[in-house]
Each structure stands twice: as C-alpha cells, then as structure tokens.
Design a protein around this motif. Structure first.
Motif, PDB file in Angstrom:
ATOM      1  N   UNK A  48       1.060  -1.064  -0.130  1.00  0.00           N
ATOM      2  CA  UNK A  48      -0.387   0.010  -0.200  1.00  0.00           C
ATOM      3  C   UNK A  48       0.295   1.026   0.402  1.00  0.00           C
ATOM      4  N   UNK A  49       1.608   1.067   1.013  1.00  0.00           N
ATOM      5  CA  UNK A  49       3.049   2.505   0.710  1.00  0.00           C
ATOM      6  C   UNK A  49       3.279   2.658  -0.536  1.00  0.00           C
ATOM      7  N   UNK A  50       4.191   1.802  -1.640  1.00  0.00           N
ATOM      8  CA  UNK A  50       4.591   1.285  -2.679  1.00  0.00           C
ATOM      9  C   UNK A  50       3.773   2.215  -3.378  1.00  0.00           C
ATOM     10  N   UNK A  51       1.917   1.216  -3.521  1.00  0.00           N
ATOM     11  CA  UNK A  51       1.131   2.501  -4.519  1.00  0.00           C
ATOM     12  C   UNK A  51       1.212   3.402  -4.079  1.00  0.00           C
ATOM     13  N   UNK A  52       0.973   3.554  -2.543  1.00  0.00           N
ATOM     14  CA  UNK A  52       0.505   5.430  -2.372  1.00  0.00           C
ATOM     15  C   UNK A  52       1.825   6.012  -3.385  1.00  0.00           C
ATOM     16  N   UNK A  53       2.866   5.814  -2.834  1.00  0.00           N
ATOM     17  CA  UNK A  53       4.017   6.598  -2.841  1.00  0.00           C
ATOM     18  C   UNK A  53       4.263   7.237  -3.933  1.00  0.00           C
ATOM     19  N   UNK A  54       3.625   6.280  -5.398  1.00  0.00           N
ATOM     20  CA  UNK A  54       4.150   6.133  -6.339  1.00  0.00           C
ATOM     21  C   UNK A  54       2.530   7.253  -7.262  1.00  0.00           C
ATOM     22  N   UNK A  55       1.332   6.721  -6.703  1.00  0.00           N
ATOM     23  CA  UNK A  55       0.446   7.248  -7.689  1.00  0.00           C
ATOM     24  C   UNK A  55       0.233   8.821  -7.189  1.00  0.00           C
ATOM     25  N   UNK A  56       1.015   9.448  -5.707  1.00  0.00           N
ATOM     26  CA  UNK A  56       0.546  10.581  -4.921  1.00  0.00           C
ATOM     27  C   UNK A  56       2.145  11.674  -5.427  1.00  0.00           C
ATOM     28  N   UNK A  57       2.706  10.859  -5.816  1.00  0.00           N
ATOM     29  CA  UNK A  57       4.224  11.538  -6.496  1.00  0.00           C
ATOM     30  C   UNK A  57       5.226  12.016  -4.931  1.00  0.00           C
ATOM     31  N   UNK A  58       5.234  10.831  -4.453  1.00  0.00           N
ATOM     32  CA  UNK A  58       6.371  11.252  -2.957  1.00  0.00           C
ATOM     33  C   UNK A  58       7.431  10.323  -3.463  1.00  0.00           C
ATOM     34  N   UNK A  59       7.262   8.910  -3.881  1.00  0.00           N
ATOM     35  CA  UNK A  59       8.791   8.538  -4.724  1.00  0.00           C
ATOM     36  C   UNK A  59       8.263   7.216  -5.866  1.00  0.00           C
ATOM     37  N   UNK A  60       8.848   7.348  -7.020  1.00  0.00           N
ATOM     38  CA  UNK A  60       8.692   6.261  -7.916  1.00  0.00           C
ATOM     39  C   UNK A  60       9.930   6.077  -8.434  1.00  0.00           C
ATOM     40  N   UNK A  61      10.247   5.332  -8.653  1.00  0.00           N
ATOM     41  CA  UNK A  61      11.300   4.099  -9.205  1.00  0.00           C
ATOM     42  C   UNK A  61      12.055   4.499  -9.824  1.00  0.00           C
ATOM     43  N   UNK A  62      13.636   5.054  -9.359  1.00  0.00           N
ATOM     44  CA  UNK A  62      14.625   6.067 -10.684  1.00  0.00           C
ATOM     45  C   UNK A  62      14.293   4.999 -12.781  1.00  0.00           C
TER      46      UNK A  62
END
Ligand code: ATP
Length: 442
Positions: free
Chosen positions: A19-33
């Motif tokens: 969930x953290x991975x999905x949230x951080x990607x969808x909301x613009x916190x962390x993206x895979x380089x």
C-alpha cells in the motif's frame, strides 16, 4: 504481522508495504528510478511531495543539529574524493559485505541475512528442490568511477559514506572557524554503495542521502561514554519529537562481530518496520580511527597539548527517515487513508478549496485566501470533485488542515477549517486564519 499501536485497523505487513508503494507512487512521493526504462535496482526518484517531505526532514535535522547549537558547524563536501582518502580510511580493504550464491538459481544474497536465505530455501522446497549455497565471498561496497577522457583514466570512488568529507576537512575547519574540542561537524549528502540486495522500497538503496554528525572530543573513555549516551538520547528524542510512535523505536547494541571496521562501539536506533526491526540510525564510537589514519592531530590552544581527537558519530539517512515516517504515519480509518505526518513534515500544511468551482465570487475569495496563506505556508489548491473527495485526497498525503470558502464566507468573512486527525471543523475569520494556523502547526 506488524500492528501499530493506536490504530483502528489491522493491516498485515506485506499489505502495508504494497500500500505504501502504491500510495507513494500514485501521489508523487517516490518513483522507481529510470521508471520508463524498467527501473534500476536500488535507485529511486522523488516526486513533488516526496521532495517536500525530504526537504522538511533535512530542514528539521539541520535546525536541531546545527542552527540551535553553539558547538556544531555544518559542511558540504564533494562526493568524489582523492582515492587515497578511501585507502587511508580502510574502506578499500574493509568496506565489505559477505555474499553467498544459490547453486540452483544463482540468486545472490548477503550471507548474514539468515531470514532471506531461509525464505529463499523455502521457495525451492515448494518446488521440491533442495537449495544449497556457495561459500561466502566478500564484496567491496564502494562504487568505482573513472575520471578523465584519455586512457588510463583515474580510478576513484563515489563516497561510500559522507563521513570522510568531514575528516579530510578537519584542519580547514579548525583553522577557519572558531571551534574548539569538544565540537561537532554536521553534514547532509549523498552516499553510494554497491548493495548486494537493495530492497524494501528505499530502505536499502544504492544511492541514498545520509545526515551525519561527527562530534570530536578529547581522548578519554569516560568522556566518550558520556558523549555517546548524550547523542543517543538526542537522536531518539528527535524522532519522537516529530511524532514517531515510541513503541516502534528501540536501541540495539552491535555484537562484536557486526561492528564496522572503524567502530569501537556501536548502537543502533531501530525501527519496527513491516519487514521487521531494522537499523534506522547508527551511533558509533569511532575513537581516533579516522583522524589517526589521515594523520591529523589537534592542538589545544589553552593547554598547548597536541592529541588526536576521538569521534562520536550519529549516522542517519534522509531516505530511510522519509520511508519510516511514511510507514509510521500510514493509517486506515473506516473509508479513508490518512497519513498522520507531523505538521512540520507534511508536504502541504494547508489546502484551500472553493466550495464550487463555477461560482466566480467564491473562487475569487478562495484564491485570495490561498495567495495570502502562501506567504507563510506551503499551500495546496483543489477545486475538483466534491468537498468530501478533496478532504480524503488531502488526508492521503498528510495535509493537516483544509480551508473551504463557501457562500457564507461572502457574508461573514469566515471560512471552514477542517482538521485532518479529528475531522472536526471550525469557523475562523479570514483575518485570523494565518495566526490560527501558525499556532496549530507549531
Ligand atoms: P547495514 O548493516 O544495514 O548494511 P550499515 O551498518 O552498513 O547498514 P552504516 O554504515 O552504519 O550502515 O550507515 C549509517 C546509516 O546510513 C544507516 O543507519 C542507514 O540509515 C544509512 N544507510 C546505510 N546504508 C544504506 C542503504 N543502502 N540505503 C539507505 N540507507 C542506508
């Protein structure tokens, strides 16, 4: 199964990370380089909200460790240094991790990660195969770089820890600043390690940003113990002051066989993550290892005595802190997801909404409120969908307060302020809004 205290829900550990991975990607916190090229293991990019979060963490750290103290100065050293630095510091010879390889599938893992090895063997067992491992081999973690355009190029390294930049500048700092032992040098900056098993989002990355203090003292065991205990408490208190759950933090002393080559004594602050208790920050008694190896001494101007200072180090990581603050703040309540980030860490402090986007009078006042709050805070604007959806959208990214301008505002010059954590609403006069928020966000 990781259950955080005080939560009204039960999320299992695997789910939390997903969930953290999905949230951080969808909301613009962390993206895979390098995402569009399939990524690159151990490298991450921070989006708009992640960048704000990281900047807030760094600002809080620098404020506490440098600006609020008289005995600490800050520096910003180069990432690439003369390779002699890394020879002298012992990193070329000893900055290693043991690696084993599965003889069946050639997967490589750290030899000292028992849990990972067990899980891997279980995978094979399910396929009725018996995993066996090669003997451990040591791998150096330094990342090589080659400088110059003509052969032979000069080989050096991306720094494996930011610490050495402090030691090589020790003399420059003593002669240029009014510092006297005991004193500290703080630094925040990127470090690079050829990690064998990067993973758990940004927890173990190959590029990460450290935040470290090297505190120099006269060589004396009693003084070292006192200083060590002092910084241990300071660092733990810092995480707690930014709202981390006390029950998710603990100290752990390093065993003799796990200490880094430079450490006489080491103790970690650990975080109870969904993937187990993990190192969060290291407090190290480095003795005179580094200054000794760089042949640097210090002359006490009062006593005229010359000696090699000892060092007590606090070594944390901005990325790991961002991840653990996000995990610690993540909660689910009935139909909403809330990031209960400390207001000083939250990317946006306030969001401003016009009740309806097609009512120019309301939009105009909302814009004025938004623009004036922007003078003091990082402010979001949202005029999409209905108010309920906007609240949930801000809850999900941790915005502590939402301000709505409605029809009544045009009559009473007041707005509705809604609190992220309590969901309570208050009517506040526009002219008192800034003061109200400053007090609430302190
Ligand atoms: P480990 O044993 O888990 O590899 P370490 O003991 O080598 O970690 P230190 O060298 O003490 O770690 O590094 C100091 C701090 O830097 C750690 O407490 C952590 O916050 C951070 N850090 C180290 N390696 C990484 C990494 N690969 N990714 C993110 N942060 C890291």
């Amino acid at each position: 199964m990781a259950e955080k205290e005080g939560e009204t829900h039960s999320i299992n550990s695997g789910q939390v990370m997903e969930k953290i991975a999905a949230l951080t990607k969808s909301r613009g916190f962390i993206f895979p380089g390098s995402d569009i090229y399939g990524g690159l293991a151990g490298f991450w990019d921070y989006g708009p909200l992640g960048t704000e979060l990281k900047n807030n963490i760094k600002k809080e750290w620098w404020n506490k460790m440098v600006h609020k103290r008289d005995d600490v100065v800050g520096i910003d050293a180069a990432i690439i240094m003369n390779p002699e630095v890394w020879k002298a510091s012992g990193h070329v010879d000893s900055f290693t991790d043991p690696l084993v390889e599965c003889k069946l599938c050639h997967r490589r893992v750290r030899a000292d990660y028992e849990e990972e090895r067990r899980a891997h063997s279980e995978e094979h067992k399910k396929k009725k195969e018996e995993a066996s491992w090669t003997e451990p081999k040591t791998f150096n973690l330094l990342t090589e770089v080659f400088l110059g355009v003509t052969e032979p190029k000069q080989k050096t390294f991306l720094r494996g820890e930011i610490t050495q930049g402090v030691f090589v500048n020790f003399k420059n700092i003593v002669s240029s600043s009014r510092v006297k032992v005991p004193f500290g040098i703080a630094q925040i900056g990127k470090a690079f390690r050829n990690e064998i098993t990067p993973g758990n989002l940004t927890f173990r990355s190959r590029e990460f940003e450290q935040m470290e203090l090297e505190y120099f003292i006269a060589p004396d065991e009693k003084e070292a113990k006192k200083t060590f205990d002092y910084w241990k408490k300071e660092r733990m208190d810092w995480y707690l002051s930014l709202g981390m759950n006390k029950s998710n933090l603990r100290f752990r002393i390093h065993e003799d066989n796990e200490r880094a080559h430079y450490a006489r004594f080491a103790e970690d602050i650990e975080y109870k993550s969904p993937f187990g208790w993990k190192e969060f920050e290291g407090i190290h008694h480095r003795g005179d290892w580094d200054l000794g190896r760089h042949k640097i001494s210090y002359k006490d101007q009062d006593t005229n005595k010359e000696f090699t200072p000892w060092v007590i180090e606090t070594s944390g990581c901005v990325d790991r802190a961002a991840l653990f603050f996000l995990i610690d703040a993540y909660s689910e309540e009935k139909d909403r997801v809330v990031l209960k980030l400390h207001p000083r860490l939250a990317p946006y402090k306030v969001a401003v909404f016009p009740l309806l986007r097609n009512k120019p009078d309301i939009v105009k006042v909302a814009r004025q409120v938004h623009d004036s709050l922007k003078e003091s805070f990082v402010v979001a604007w949202d005029d999409r969908g209905n108010i309920g959806k906007r609240y949930y959208s801000q809850d999900e990214i941790g915005t502590p307060f939402c301000v709505t301008v409605d029809f009544e505002t045009l009559e009473d010059d007041a707005v509705t302020v809604r609190d992220r954590d309590t969901m309570g609403q208050e009517r506040i006069k526009i002219k008192e809004l800034e003061k109200y928020l400053i007090e609430k966000l302190a």
